[in-house]
Design a protein around this motif. Structure first.
Motif, PDB file in Angstrom:
ATOM      1  N   HIS A  12       3.182   6.963   0.888  1.00 52.00           N
ATOM      2  CA  HIS A  12       2.209   6.435  -0.065  1.00 52.00           C
ATOM      3  C   HIS A  12       2.843   6.264  -1.441  1.00 52.00           C
ATOM      4  O   HIS A  12       2.499   5.334  -2.168  1.00 52.00           O
ATOM      5  CB  HIS A  12       0.993   7.351  -0.147  1.00 52.00           C
ATOM      6  N   MET A  15       4.800   2.988  -1.407  1.00 54.70           N
ATOM      7  CA  MET A  15       3.865   1.855  -1.389  1.00 54.70           C
ATOM      8  C   MET A  15       3.218   1.660  -2.761  1.00 54.70           C
ATOM      9  O   MET A  15       3.014   0.535  -3.199  1.00 54.70           O
ATOM     10  CB  MET A  15       2.788   2.062  -0.327  1.00 54.70           C
ATOM     11  N   ALA A  20       1.505  -2.051  -3.505  1.00 54.55           N
ATOM     12  CA  ALA A  20       0.818  -2.400  -2.263  1.00 54.55           C
ATOM     13  C   ALA A  20      -0.676  -2.180  -2.419  1.00 54.55           C
ATOM     14  O   ALA A  20      -1.125  -1.316  -3.168  1.00 54.55           O
ATOM     15  CB  ALA A  20       1.344  -1.551  -1.113  1.00 54.55           C
ATOM     16  N   TYR A  22      -2.718  -1.241   0.106  1.00 57.75           N
ATOM     17  CA  TYR A  22      -2.953   0.024   0.802  1.00 57.75           C
ATOM     18  C   TYR A  22      -1.695   0.416   1.543  1.00 57.75           C
ATOM     19  O   TYR A  22      -0.781  -0.384   1.695  1.00 57.75           O
ATOM     20  CB  TYR A  22      -4.154  -0.078   1.751  1.00 57.75           C
ATOM     21  N   ALA A  23      -1.624   1.648   2.002  1.00 57.38           N
ATOM     22  CA  ALA A  23      -0.435   2.148   2.703  1.00 57.38           C
ATOM     23  C   ALA A  23      -0.746   2.244   4.201  1.00 57.38           C
ATOM     24  O   ALA A  23      -1.479   3.132   4.622  1.00 57.38           O
ATOM     25  CB  ALA A  23      -0.029   3.502   2.162  1.00 57.38           C
ATOM     26  N   PRO A  24      -0.214   1.322   5.006  1.00 55.34           N
ATOM     27  CA  PRO A  24      -0.465   1.371   6.444  1.00 55.34           C
ATOM     28  C   PRO A  24       0.316   2.500   7.100  1.00 55.34           C
ATOM     29  O   PRO A  24       1.337   2.949   6.576  1.00 55.34           O
ATOM     30  CB  PRO A  24       0.034   0.010   6.923  1.00 55.34           C
ATOM     31  N   GLU A  28       0.881   0.594  12.409  1.00 54.70           N
ATOM     32  CA  GLU A  28       0.514  -0.726  11.896  1.00 54.70           C
ATOM     33  C   GLU A  28       1.748  -1.480  11.399  1.00 54.70           C
ATOM     34  O   GLU A  28       1.890  -2.676  11.628  1.00 54.70           O
ATOM     35  CB  GLU A  28      -0.506  -0.592  10.777  1.00 54.70           C
ATOM     36  N   GLN A  29       2.645  -0.782  10.731  1.00 59.76           N
ATOM     37  CA  GLN A  29       3.873  -1.438  10.279  1.00 59.76           C
ATOM     38  C   GLN A  29       4.705  -1.910  11.462  1.00 59.76           C
ATOM     39  O   GLN A  29       5.287  -3.000  11.429  1.00 59.76           O
ATOM     40  CB  GLN A  29       4.683  -0.488   9.405  1.00 59.76           C
ATOM     41  N   ARG A  40       3.018  -9.496   4.866  1.00 63.86           N
ATOM     42  CA  ARG A  40       2.413  -8.211   5.176  1.00 63.86           C
ATOM     43  C   ARG A  40       1.059  -8.097   4.472  1.00 63.86           C
ATOM     44  O   ARG A  40       0.969  -8.334   3.255  1.00 63.86           O
ATOM     45  CB  ARG A  40       3.305  -7.060   4.701  1.00 63.86           C
ATOM     46  N   TRP A  42      -0.630  -5.625   3.527  1.00 65.28           N
ATOM     47  CA  TRP A  42      -0.759  -4.571   2.517  1.00 65.28           C
ATOM     48  C   TRP A  42      -0.150  -4.968   1.180  1.00 65.28           C
ATOM     49  O   TRP A  42      -0.261  -4.255   0.209  1.00 65.28           O
ATOM     50  CB  TRP A  42      -0.172  -3.246   3.009  1.00 65.28           C
ATOM     51  N   ASP A  48      -7.452  -9.014  -1.068  1.00 64.76           N
ATOM     52  CA  ASP A  48      -7.539  -7.555  -1.104  1.00 64.76           C
ATOM     53  C   ASP A  48      -8.961  -7.097  -0.788  1.00 64.76           C
ATOM     54  O   ASP A  48      -9.893  -7.435  -1.518  1.00 64.76           O
ATOM     55  CB  ASP A  48      -7.126  -7.074  -2.496  1.00 64.76           C
TER      56      ASP A  48
END
Length: 80
Positions: A12, A15, A20, A22-24, A28-29, A40, A42, A48
């Motif tokens: 986090h 990110m 970013a 949000y932090a996946p 998810e990445q 991406r 995020w 957003d």
């Protein structure tokens, strides 16, 4: 210590420094990496989901009328 934390690109902290949305999580990445898509979600600030709603004073007349029609159709009584 900060260098060690920022080496993990799934953290986090990293990110947040990359701005970013949000932090996946790692899964998810991995899905986005394997799918081959370059963009991406995020890092997408245009779409957003956490962005505050558009103020009504920036809407055109037609947009305000459409919004009022939808509010009447769905019985929404707030002034958002």
């Amino acid at each position: 210590m900060t260098r060690e934390i920022l080496k993990d690109h799934t953290s986090h902290s990293w990110m947040a420094l990359q701005n970013a949305v949000y932090a996946p999580d790692g899964a998810e990445q991995a899905v986005w990496t394997l799918s081959g898509q370059r963009k991406r979600p995020w890092f997408d600030h245009e779409h957003d989901p956490l962005r505050p709603p558009t103020p009504t004073h920036n809407l055109t007349r037609r947009q305000r009328e459409d919004r009022e029609r939808l509010k009447a159709c769905f019985h929404i009584n707030d002034d958002l």
